[in-house]
Design an enzyme around this catalytic site. Structure first.
Site, PDB file in Angstrom:
ATOM      1  N   LYS A   1       6.632  -3.435  -2.501  1.00 36.57           N
ATOM      2  CA  LYS A   1       6.262  -4.471  -1.543  1.00 36.57           C
ATOM      3  C   LYS A   1       4.776  -4.366  -1.199  1.00 36.57           C
ATOM      4  O   LYS A   1       4.187  -3.286  -1.251  1.00 36.57           O
ATOM      5  CB  LYS A   1       7.101  -4.332  -0.265  1.00 36.57           C
ATOM      6  CG  LYS A   1       8.595  -4.583  -0.477  1.00 36.57           C
ATOM      7  CD  LYS A   1       8.874  -6.041  -0.793  1.00 36.57           C
ATOM      8  CE  LYS A   1      10.356  -6.334  -0.935  1.00 36.57           C
ATOM      9  NZ  LYS A   1      10.953  -5.793  -2.144  1.00 36.57           N
ATOM     10  N   ASP A   2       4.196  -5.490  -0.820  1.00 40.31           N
ATOM     11  CA  ASP A   2       2.783  -5.555  -0.494  1.00 40.31           C
ATOM     12  C   ASP A   2       2.418  -4.551   0.596  1.00 40.31           C
ATOM     13  O   ASP A   2       3.206  -4.298   1.501  1.00 40.31           O
ATOM     14  CB  ASP A   2       2.416  -6.957  -0.020  1.00 40.31           C
ATOM     15  CG  ASP A   2       2.574  -7.995  -1.111  1.00 40.31           C
ATOM     16  OD1 ASP A   2       3.716  -8.429  -1.345  1.00 40.31           O
ATOM     17  OD2 ASP A   2       1.568  -8.353  -1.727  1.00 40.31           O
ATOM     18  N   ARG A   3       1.206  -4.038   0.495  1.00 40.05           N
ATOM     19  CA  ARG A   3       0.738  -3.112   1.529  1.00 40.05           C
ATOM     20  C   ARG A   3       0.220  -3.870   2.752  1.00 40.05           C
ATOM     21  O   ARG A   3       0.606  -3.570   3.882  1.00 40.05           O
ATOM     22  CB  ARG A   3      -0.372  -2.226   0.957  1.00 40.05           C
ATOM     23  CG  ARG A   3      -0.914  -1.233   1.990  1.00 40.05           C
ATOM     24  CD  ARG A   3      -1.947  -0.316   1.367  1.00 40.05           C
ATOM     25  NE  ARG A   3      -2.361   0.717   2.311  1.00 40.05           N
ATOM     26  CZ  ARG A   3      -3.172   1.719   1.987  1.00 40.05           C
ATOM     27  NH1 ARG A   3      -3.647   1.808   0.763  1.00 40.05           N
ATOM     28  NH2 ARG A   3      -3.509   2.616   2.882  1.00 40.05           N
TER      29      ARG A   3
END
Length: 370
Positions: free
Chosen positions: A83-85
């Site tokens: 998942k995106d940071r």
């Protein structure tokens, strides 16, 4: 060296160029993702399933914190999707604790991590098993004409968008592609944990270029001779017989099937031919170094749907802020939807750092990053 950034920025759009511009990711809360697992943990078994909210933290970092808290090796912690940071994301993890009492993971104290649920399950969480992701995105500092927006949202909800891989896959300025090219040329040898990132970037670039060519031809959502089709909601593929072409056109309109593009690798028994095969081959011939490098790594050819239709797509425009919400199958990128609606920019960030921080990316990550 190939100018990959220019290639990525020249991908064709399916709809007219948006006249509305805005800024995405002004803060992590403007990019919210909720992983939809698609099944419930059974309540017993060797693996502890954890539903976690993280803020401005990458997935591997969370896995490391869980391993330290449970006093197990990092290999005992699994997750389905990266998942995106720079976001607020909710996703599932599993921790292998055979014969051990489950610690109270809600006692894990970290500013970026909140454990929301925990339960037992007989099997570990494997890459790509989650069903979908729900997105809620906010774009700020909107400028321009928004009169087209409602009609465009309605069209996308019905017809979908090209299923491009997003910029996160390629690293800041296409850095992951440049690294793949240098690796394949023998200029350097990446660490083992980097190799999957570079292989995935190379395959994704080839896919995006083929998809872009079909968007330019206006047949990205249609059947063309020689296509391989994919059943919606599955990874099951088939090649239509000549007498099935009319039926395929109807099924495409009903979103029951999608045309596919290649995730490049060793030839499989099912391959495109005729018009579809010629188009794919023409793109491969433009990138002989990437294709040769991928073949030396022994990756098997796979297929990916050329379009994705977001579910439950809605929008709300208030002053200079646009909020979008929708659901996408796992492996699809929210930015592919966003790009057809708004000419967005992001706060200046190095996306490759999100990936570089990850120390356990497998080679087979092409459909498992979201």
């Amino acid at each position: 060296m190939t100018d990959y950034l220019t290639l990525l920025n020249s991908q064709h759009s399916a709809y007219d160029k948006p006249t509305l511009s805005g800024v995405l990711r002004s803060c992590p809360e403007d990019f919210f993702v909720d992983e939809i697992l698609g099944f419930e943990p059974e309540g017993e078994g060797e693996h502890v399933f954890l539903y976690i909210e993280k803020t401005a933290a990458n997935t591997q970092f969370v896995a490391e914190q869980l391993a330290a808290f449970a006093k197990v090796a990092i290999k005992n912690v699994s997750f389905s999707g990266m998942k995106d940071r720079w976001a607020v994301t909710r996703q599932w993890f599993s921790v292998h604790l055979p014969g051990k009492t489950s610690p109270d993971f809600t006692a894990l104290k970290h500013d970026e991590i909140t454990v929301l649920k925990q339960s037992r399950h007989p099997r570990k969480l494997r890459r790509g098993v989650h069903k979908a992701n729900y997105f809620r995105l906010r774009l700020r500092q909107l400028e321009g004409d928004s009169s087209y927006l409602a009609d465009r949202v309605a069209s996308i909800a019905t017809l979908g968008v090209p299923n491009y891989f997003g910029e996160q896959r390629f690293g800041h300025g296409g850095r992951n592609l440049n690294s793949a090219q240098r690796w394949f040329a023998g200029a350097f040898k990446p660490r083992r944990n980097q190799q999957g990132i570079f292989l995935s970037a190379a395959r994704s670039l080839l896919f995006n270029q083929i998809l872009s060519a079909r968007v330019a031809q206006g047949n990205w959502a249609d059947y063309i001779p020689g296509d391989i089709m994919m059943l919606a909601g599955t990874h099951s593929v088939f090649k239509p017989e000549l007498n099935e072409v009319e039926d395929i056109a109807l099924r495409l309109q009903q979103a029951d099937v999608h045309s596919t593009g290649p995730m490049f690798g060793k030839a499989s028994a099912m391959a495109t031919s005729e018009q579809a095969g010629a188009l794919e081959q023409s793109v491969f011939e433009q990138h002989p170094d990437l294709c040769a490098g991928l073949l030396t790594q022994g990756l098997a050819s796979e297929r990916r749907a050329l379009r994705v239709i977001p579910a439950q797509l809605s929008h709300q425009l208030v002053d200079d802020v646009l909020e979008l919400s929708f659901e996408l199958p796992s492996g699809c990128f929210a930015t592919a939807v966003m790009a057809e609606l708004v000419a967005y920019s992001t706060m200046e960030r190095d996306y490759s750092q999100d990936v570089a921080d990850n120390k356990a990316v497998s080679k087979n990550v092409d459909n498992n990053n979201n």
